[in-house]
Design a protein around this motif. Structure first.
Motif, short mmCIF file in Angstrom:
data_model
loop_
_atom_site.label_atom_id
_atom_site.label_comp_id
_atom_site.label_asym_id
_atom_site.label_seq_id
_atom_site.Cartn_x
_atom_site.Cartn_y
_atom_site.Cartn_z
N ALA A 61 0.83 -1.21 0.00
CA ALA A 61 0.00 0.00 0.00
C ALA A 61 0.86 1.25 0.00
N PHE A 62 0.25 2.37 -0.37
CA PHE A 62 0.80 3.69 -0.08
C PHE A 62 0.12 4.15 1.20
N VAL A 63 0.90 4.58 2.19
CA VAL A 63 0.33 4.99 3.48
C VAL A 63 0.95 6.32 3.91
N ALA A 64 0.10 7.31 4.17
CA ALA A 64 0.54 8.60 4.72
C ALA A 64 -0.04 8.75 6.11
N HIS A 65 0.80 9.15 7.08
CA HIS A 65 0.39 9.30 8.48
C HIS A 65 0.47 10.78 8.84
N ASP A 66 -0.59 11.33 9.40
CA ASP A 66 -0.60 12.74 9.77
C ASP A 66 -1.03 12.87 11.23
N ASP A 67 -0.06 13.15 12.12
CA ASP A 67 -0.36 13.22 13.54
C ASP A 67 -1.17 14.46 13.90
N GLU A 68 -0.97 15.55 13.17
CA GLU A 68 -1.72 16.78 13.47
C GLU A 68 -3.19 16.63 13.07
N ALA A 69 -3.43 16.11 11.88
CA ALA A 69 -4.81 15.93 11.42
C ALA A 69 -5.46 14.68 11.99
N GLN A 70 -4.65 13.81 12.61
CA GLN A 70 -5.11 12.55 13.18
C GLN A 70 -5.79 11.68 12.11
N THR A 71 -5.10 11.56 10.99
CA THR A 71 -5.62 10.78 9.88
C THR A 71 -4.52 9.88 9.30
N LEU A 72 -4.98 8.90 8.53
CA LEU A 72 -4.10 8.14 7.66
C LEU A 72 -4.70 8.20 6.27
N GLN A 73 -3.85 8.19 5.27
CA GLN A 73 -4.31 8.11 3.89
C GLN A 73 -3.74 6.85 3.27
N ILE A 74 -4.61 6.11 2.58
CA ILE A 74 -4.23 4.81 2.05
C ILE A 74 -4.65 4.71 0.59
N ALA A 75 -3.79 4.11 -0.21
CA ALA A 75 -4.09 3.83 -1.61
C ALA A 75 -3.33 2.58 -2.02
N GLN A 76 -3.62 2.08 -3.22
CA GLN A 76 -2.84 0.97 -3.75
C GLN A 76 -1.41 1.42 -4.02
N GLY A 77 -0.46 0.72 -3.44
CA GLY A 77 0.94 1.04 -3.66
C GLY A 77 1.59 0.03 -4.58
N ALA A 78 2.90 -0.17 -4.39
CA ALA A 78 3.68 -1.10 -5.19
C ALA A 78 3.53 -0.80 -6.68
N VAL A 79 3.63 0.51 -7.01
CA VAL A 79 3.53 0.96 -8.40
C VAL A 79 4.92 0.92 -9.03
N ALA A 80 5.04 0.28 -10.18
CA ALA A 80 6.34 0.13 -10.83
C ALA A 80 6.98 1.50 -11.08
N GLY A 81 8.24 1.63 -10.70
CA GLY A 81 8.98 2.87 -10.91
C GLY A 81 8.79 3.92 -9.85
N SER A 82 7.99 3.64 -8.81
CA SER A 82 7.66 4.68 -7.83
C SER A 82 8.75 4.90 -6.79
N ALA A 83 9.70 3.98 -6.67
CA ALA A 83 10.71 4.12 -5.63
C ALA A 83 12.11 3.88 -6.19
N GLN A 84 12.35 4.35 -7.40
CA GLN A 84 13.66 4.20 -8.01
C GLN A 84 14.44 5.50 -7.82
N GLY A 85 15.14 5.58 -6.69
CA GLY A 85 15.90 6.78 -6.36
C GLY A 85 15.08 7.74 -5.51
N PRO A 86 15.73 8.76 -4.94
CA PRO A 86 15.05 9.69 -4.05
C PRO A 86 14.03 10.54 -4.79
N PRO A 87 12.91 10.91 -4.11
CA PRO A 87 11.93 11.78 -4.75
C PRO A 87 12.50 13.17 -4.99
N LYS A 88 11.93 13.87 -5.95
CA LYS A 88 12.37 15.22 -6.27
C LYS A 88 11.98 16.18 -5.16
N GLY A 89 12.73 17.28 -5.04
CA GLY A 89 12.39 18.32 -4.09
C GLY A 89 12.94 18.14 -2.71
N LEU A 90 13.83 17.13 -2.51
CA LEU A 90 14.41 16.94 -1.18
C LEU A 90 15.33 18.10 -0.84
#
Length: 400
Positions: free
Chosen positions: A369-398
């Motif tokens: 899965a794709f999972v985002a955790h937000d302690d301030e909003a007290q929410t989690l966001q979930i979607a289908q993860g394991a998308v090909a090419g999604s984790a090949q190297g660091p994300p832009k904007g770091l």
């Protein structure tokens, strides 16, 4: 929260998941200057604190009783020899800090903490001046008297939502309080599983953003039900619908699999540091819907093929309904749950617990899965993860 463009105030590190070998979310962290050997670090949304084994740290095991020392003592390897790093600051006294896990079946003693640089591979930039507790003793309750080759943690990065009263170094609150990340959110996602089950599945842990393009389908927002529990400080979501199709089906038609107690659905603990998964599905109904069977005398399911031969597209689904009424379906591949050879020839035991009214989404879920955790909003966001090419190297904007 909705997906936003990567901000300048984001920090990231590479993570990986590996079926059979270690079904947790793991980050290889090299500490200091010069960098230490990479230390496998459990990325744990189900615990607090941040520690790493220090020079000459000892792990003790061999006793099945809580608090009793065993006969086995090993020197932890690899470990962080912080006095040899030219960039360390400290040590800082931690007043006998201890981290207990699993009902105190594992207790980590950390007399000191240091500040130093976290280094990564795969092109991810280092993160400087991070405080981490340094362990000198690890006690594990275990009936095994084999003093070599036992599994033990060398480092744990706790990412559970932190009550203010918890002592010791904690990475996420530190990054926030120092203004090094611009949001209380952190996201975890993985690339598609590799064709070879013996290869690691690569992913990313990103502090400060919910990036687009790292998931497929709808991203649904769920309430963190952990804030409603008496025991605060953990991530929980409402039980999703479980769907399965028979592995011998030609049309792939899915059916809803009932729970053991449909009128008493448990909340599901989001715990990336746990091996495998627990879902409260009725085991007989699960087997009927999927075509799997129990790996007797064990309580786990087994797939009727060797672990290496399980098709990449074989699995079951979890359907989460968000606050906006949209549904995110997350497919859990059976290959990702592969644990060992089954009791029958040419079968594979899966690390999935059924039949009890318990629910834990461990490292296997995070790898799917794709999972985002937000302690301030007290929410989690979930979607289908394991998308090909999604984790090949660091994300832009770091931030470099």
């Amino acid at each position: 929260m909705v997906a936003v463009a990567p901000a300048a105030s984001t920090l990231a590190m590479p993570v990986f998941y590996q079926a059979i070998l270690d079904q947790q979310v793991i980050a290889n962290i090299s500490w200091g200057t010069p960098g230490s050997k990479p230390i496998p670090t459990v990325v744990d949304t189900g615990s607090y604190g941040f520690w790493v084994a220090g020079p000459d740290a000892i792990v003790n095991s061999g006793s099945p009783y809580l608090g009793q020392m065993g006969s086995c003592n090993e020197t932890v390897e690899p470990a962080f020899n912080w006095p040899e790093s030219s960039t360390h600051a400290g040590p800082y006294d931690q007043n006998g800090l201890k981290y207990p896990y699993g009902g105190a079946g594992k207790v980590i003693t950390c007399p000191n903490a240091v500040n130093d640089t976290m280094n990564f591979d795969h092109g991810y930039p280092s993160i400087e001046n991070v405080q981490v507790a340094v362990a000198d003793f690890i006690h594990i309750k275990s009936s095994s008297t084999t003093c070599r080759g036992a599994h033990y943690d060398k480092s744990i990065m706790g990412l559970a939502p932190i009550p203010a009263t918890i002592p010791g170094p904690m990475l996420h609150p530190e990054l926030l309080s120092q203004g090094r990340v611009g949001s209380s959110v952190f996201s975890i996602w993985f690339d598609a599983p590799p064709a070879d089950i013996n290869e690691p599945q690569m992913g990313t842990l990103l502090f400060g953003d919910v990036p687009a393009g790292k998931y497929s389908g709808d991203l649904v927002t769920l309430h963190n039900a952990g804030v409603d529990r008496t025991e605060k400080g953990y991530y929980y979501v409402a039980m999703p619908e479980v769907r399965g199709a028979r592995i011998d089906s030609k049309d792939g038609k899915k059916t809803t699999i009932p729970s053991v107690k449909p009128d008493e659905l448990p909340l599901c603990l989001m715990d990336s540091g746990t091996w495998g998964m627990k879902i409260p599905s009725d085991d007989k109904a699960f087997y009927a819907a999927t075509g799997l069977e129990a790996d007797s005398p064990f309580l786990s399911p087994r797939y009727p093929a060797a672990c290496t031969d399980i098709p990449l597209d074989a699995g079951f689904e979890l359907a989460f309904t968000g606050k906006d009424g949209k549904t995110a379906s997350v497919k859990i591949p059976y290959r990702s749950l592969a644990e060992s050879a089954g009791m029958e020839p040419n079968t594979c035991r899966l690390n999935l617990q059924l039949g009890d009214n318990e629910c834990t989404f461990g490292g296997t879920f995070y790898a799917s899965a794709f999972v985002a955790h937000d302690d301030e909003a007290q929410t989690l966001q979930i979607a289908q993860g394991a998308v090909a090419g999604s984790a090949q190297g660091p994300p832009k904007g770091l931030r470099l």
